[in-house]
Design a protein around this motif. Structure first.
Motif, PDB file in Angstrom:
ATOM      1  N   LYS A  41     -13.559 -21.192 -27.551  1.00 58.56           N
ATOM      2  CA  LYS A  41     -12.150 -21.977 -27.188  1.00 58.56           C
ATOM      3  C   LYS A  41     -11.494 -22.092 -26.657  1.00 58.56           C
ATOM      4  O   LYS A  41     -11.988 -21.884 -25.427  1.00 58.56           O
ATOM      5  CB  LYS A  41     -11.662 -19.941 -26.909  1.00 58.56           C
ATOM      6  CG  LYS A  41      -9.841 -19.925 -26.431  1.00 58.56           C
ATOM      7  CD  LYS A  41      -9.502 -18.090 -26.473  1.00 58.56           C
ATOM      8  CE  LYS A  41      -8.191 -18.307 -26.595  1.00 58.56           C
ATOM      9  NZ  LYS A  41      -7.974 -16.224 -26.213  1.00 58.56           N
ATOM     10  N   CYS A  63     -11.586 -31.401 -22.908  1.00 56.23           N
ATOM     11  CA  CYS A  63     -11.493 -29.486 -22.606  1.00 56.23           C
ATOM     12  C   CYS A  63     -11.916 -28.819 -22.216  1.00 56.23           C
ATOM     13  O   CYS A  63     -13.595 -29.699 -21.707  1.00 56.23           O
ATOM     14  CB  CYS A  63     -11.183 -29.449 -23.829  1.00 56.23           C
ATOM     15  SG  CYS A  63     -10.242 -30.201 -24.781  1.00 56.23           S
ATOM     16  N   GLN A  87      -6.954 -33.814 -31.815  1.00 57.83           N
ATOM     17  CA  GLN A  87      -6.090 -33.533 -32.880  1.00 57.83           C
ATOM     18  C   GLN A  87      -6.180 -31.920 -32.117  1.00 57.83           C
ATOM     19  O   GLN A  87      -5.930 -30.643 -31.986  1.00 57.83           O
ATOM     20  CB  GLN A  87      -5.765 -32.996 -33.950  1.00 57.83           C
ATOM     21  CG  GLN A  87      -5.262 -34.475 -34.274  1.00 57.83           C
ATOM     22  CD  GLN A  87      -6.119 -35.387 -35.723  1.00 57.83           C
ATOM     23  OE1 GLN A  87      -6.113 -34.486 -36.560  1.00 57.83           O
ATOM     24  NE2 GLN A  87      -5.669 -36.712 -36.041  1.00 57.83           N
ATOM     25  N   LEU A  88      -7.446 -31.692 -32.057  1.00 51.69           N
ATOM     26  CA  LEU A  88      -7.731 -30.428 -31.773  1.00 51.69           C
ATOM     27  C   LEU A  88      -8.124 -29.643 -30.111  1.00 51.69           C
ATOM     28  O   LEU A  88      -7.634 -28.664 -30.104  1.00 51.69           O
ATOM     29  CB  LEU A  88      -9.431 -29.619 -32.617  1.00 51.69           C
ATOM     30  CG  LEU A  88      -9.504 -30.205 -34.022  1.00 51.69           C
ATOM     31  CD1 LEU A  88     -11.291 -30.240 -34.332  1.00 51.69           C
ATOM     32  CD2 LEU A  88      -8.719 -29.128 -34.935  1.00 51.69           C
ATOM     33  N   LYS A 126      -5.889 -28.371 -28.238  1.00 49.24           N
ATOM     34  CA  LYS A 126      -5.278 -27.625 -27.772  1.00 49.24           C
ATOM     35  C   LYS A 126      -5.437 -26.367 -26.441  1.00 49.24           C
ATOM     36  O   LYS A 126      -6.436 -25.319 -27.515  1.00 49.24           O
ATOM     37  CB  LYS A 126      -4.052 -27.027 -28.974  1.00 49.24           C
ATOM     38  CG  LYS A 126      -2.961 -28.910 -29.583  1.00 49.24           C
ATOM     39  CD  LYS A 126      -2.534 -28.519 -31.000  1.00 49.24           C
ATOM     40  CE  LYS A 126      -1.902 -29.940 -31.217  1.00 49.24           C
ATOM     41  NZ  LYS A 126      -2.225 -30.025 -32.210  1.00 49.24           N
ATOM     42  N   ASP A 167      -5.747 -22.420 -26.420  1.00 50.88           N
ATOM     43  CA  ASP A 167      -5.834 -21.434 -27.145  1.00 50.88           C
ATOM     44  C   ASP A 167      -6.246 -21.989 -28.373  1.00 50.88           C
ATOM     45  O   ASP A 167      -6.895 -20.438 -29.760  1.00 50.88           O
ATOM     46  CB  ASP A 167      -5.147 -20.297 -26.825  1.00 50.88           C
ATOM     47  CG  ASP A 167      -4.448 -19.708 -25.663  1.00 50.88           C
ATOM     48  OD1 ASP A 167      -5.348 -19.397 -25.440  1.00 50.88           O
ATOM     49  OD2 ASP A 167      -3.414 -19.514 -25.339  1.00 50.88           O
ATOM     50  N   ASN A 168      -6.425 -23.307 -29.003  1.00 49.47           N
ATOM     51  CA  ASN A 168      -7.109 -22.753 -29.891  1.00 49.47           C
ATOM     52  C   ASN A 168      -8.691 -22.361 -30.267  1.00 49.47           C
ATOM     53  O   ASN A 168      -9.532 -22.694 -29.339  1.00 49.47           O
ATOM     54  CB  ASN A 168      -7.269 -24.471 -29.828  1.00 49.47           C
ATOM     55  CG  ASN A 168      -6.706 -25.056 -31.145  1.00 49.47           C
ATOM     56  OD1 ASN A 168      -5.690 -24.184 -31.526  1.00 49.47           O
ATOM     57  ND2 ASN A 168      -6.387 -26.154 -31.076  1.00 49.47           N
ATOM     58  N   LEU A 169      -9.130 -22.404 -31.344  1.00 49.92           N
ATOM     59  CA  LEU A 169     -10.255 -21.163 -31.348  1.00 49.92           C
ATOM     60  C   LEU A 169     -11.585 -22.417 -32.417  1.00 49.92           C
ATOM     61  O   LEU A 169     -11.072 -22.941 -33.244  1.00 49.92           O
ATOM     62  CB  LEU A 169     -10.758 -20.391 -32.103  1.00 49.92           C
ATOM     63  CG  LEU A 169      -9.666 -19.065 -31.387  1.00 49.92           C
ATOM     64  CD1 LEU A 169      -9.984 -17.969 -32.842  1.00 49.92           C
ATOM     65  CD2 LEU A 169     -10.374 -18.769 -30.540  1.00 49.92           C
ATOM     66  N   LEU A 170     -12.370 -22.888 -31.673  1.00 49.29           N
ATOM     67  CA  LEU A 170     -13.295 -24.200 -32.167  1.00 49.29           C
ATOM     68  C   LEU A 170     -14.646 -23.851 -32.874  1.00 49.29           C
ATOM     69  O   LEU A 170     -14.829 -22.593 -32.103  1.00 49.29           O
ATOM     70  CB  LEU A 170     -13.616 -25.632 -31.564  1.00 49.29           C
ATOM     71  CG  LEU A 170     -12.324 -26.143 -30.731  1.00 49.29           C
ATOM     72  CD1 LEU A 170     -12.153 -27.078 -29.268  1.00 49.29           C
ATOM     73  CD2 LEU A 170     -11.255 -26.434 -32.083  1.00 49.29           C
ATOM     74  N   MET A 222     -11.606 -25.937 -36.990  1.00 48.81           N
ATOM     75  CA  MET A 222     -10.880 -24.806 -36.424  1.00 48.81           C
ATOM     76  C   MET A 222     -12.146 -23.985 -36.781  1.00 48.81           C
ATOM     77  O   MET A 222     -11.904 -23.736 -37.668  1.00 48.81           O
ATOM     78  CB  MET A 222      -9.481 -25.163 -36.693  1.00 48.81           C
ATOM     79  CG  MET A 222      -8.514 -26.078 -36.243  1.00 48.81           C
ATOM     80  SD  MET A 222      -8.116 -26.076 -35.115  1.00 48.81           S
ATOM     81  CE  MET A 222      -7.088 -23.975 -34.850  1.00 48.81           C
ATOM     82  N   SER A 237     -11.963 -19.344 -36.946  1.00 47.78           N
ATOM     83  CA  SER A 237     -10.477 -18.687 -36.956  1.00 47.78           C
ATOM     84  C   SER A 237     -11.299 -17.273 -36.475  1.00 47.78           C
ATOM     85  O   SER A 237     -11.389 -16.025 -35.668  1.00 47.78           O
ATOM     86  CB  SER A 237     -10.789 -18.183 -38.641  1.00 47.78           C
ATOM     87  OG  SER A 237     -11.903 -17.797 -38.843  1.00 47.78           O
TER      88      SER A 237
END
Length: 152
Positions: free
Chosen positions: A37, A60, A79-80, A82, A84-87, A113, A115
């Motif tokens: 995350k 990050c 672009q990913l 951000k 709280d994005n889950l990678l 991304m 989930s």
């Protein structure tokens, strides 16, 4: 002996499922599959390059329940970046840069991304804060690259 090669589609091997590691188990100079995350975007820059044109880069802080580390993203991967994005990081390399560990997605890696929820990231165990030093490989090792150990 036949020198002609043929493809037997019935005997083709199937792809193996990816095995995902936790950040606490990461060692330098190896490739990993991780589910992380984004905790913080530390920097995002556009670099002018003479040979290929501009390149976007972002560093990050990413993590899971066991720890966190820095991740370098380039070009379309930015672009990913951000919070709280889950990678999902596939075949990401744990490199040592200026005596600190950092994940980099090289030509063989992939970022997408995810989930699967990561509720809380353990920011107290930041493996990028530890300093590593190169130690010459021992003669019995089959590698010529240095071995990295954590400074205490």
């Amino acid at each position: 002996v036949s020198t002609q090669s043929t493809w037997d589609l019935n005997n083709m091997t199937t792809l193996r499922k990816a095995v995902f590691e936790k950040i606490k188990d990461v060692e330098p100079m190896k490739h990993y599959n991780l589910k992380v995350k984004v905790v913080k975007v530390e920097s995002s820059v556009k670099i002018k390059r003479v040979d290929e044109g501009p390149m976007d880069m972002a560093i990050c802080l990413v993590g899971d329940e066991t720890g966190c580390a820095r991740l370098l993203l380039k070009n379309t991967q930015v672009q990913l970046a951000k919070v709280d994005n889950l990678l999902i990081l596939r075949n990401v390399m744990a490199k040592i840069v200026k005596e600190k560990l950092r994940f980099e997605v090289d030509i063989w890696g992939k970022v997408e991304m995810g989930s699967e929820a990561i509720k809380e990231v353990n920011t107290k165990n930041n493996i990028s804060d530890a300093e590593y030093e190169a130690v010459p490989a021992k003669q019995y090792q089959l590698t010529f690259s240095p071995v990295y150990i954590t400074r205490t």
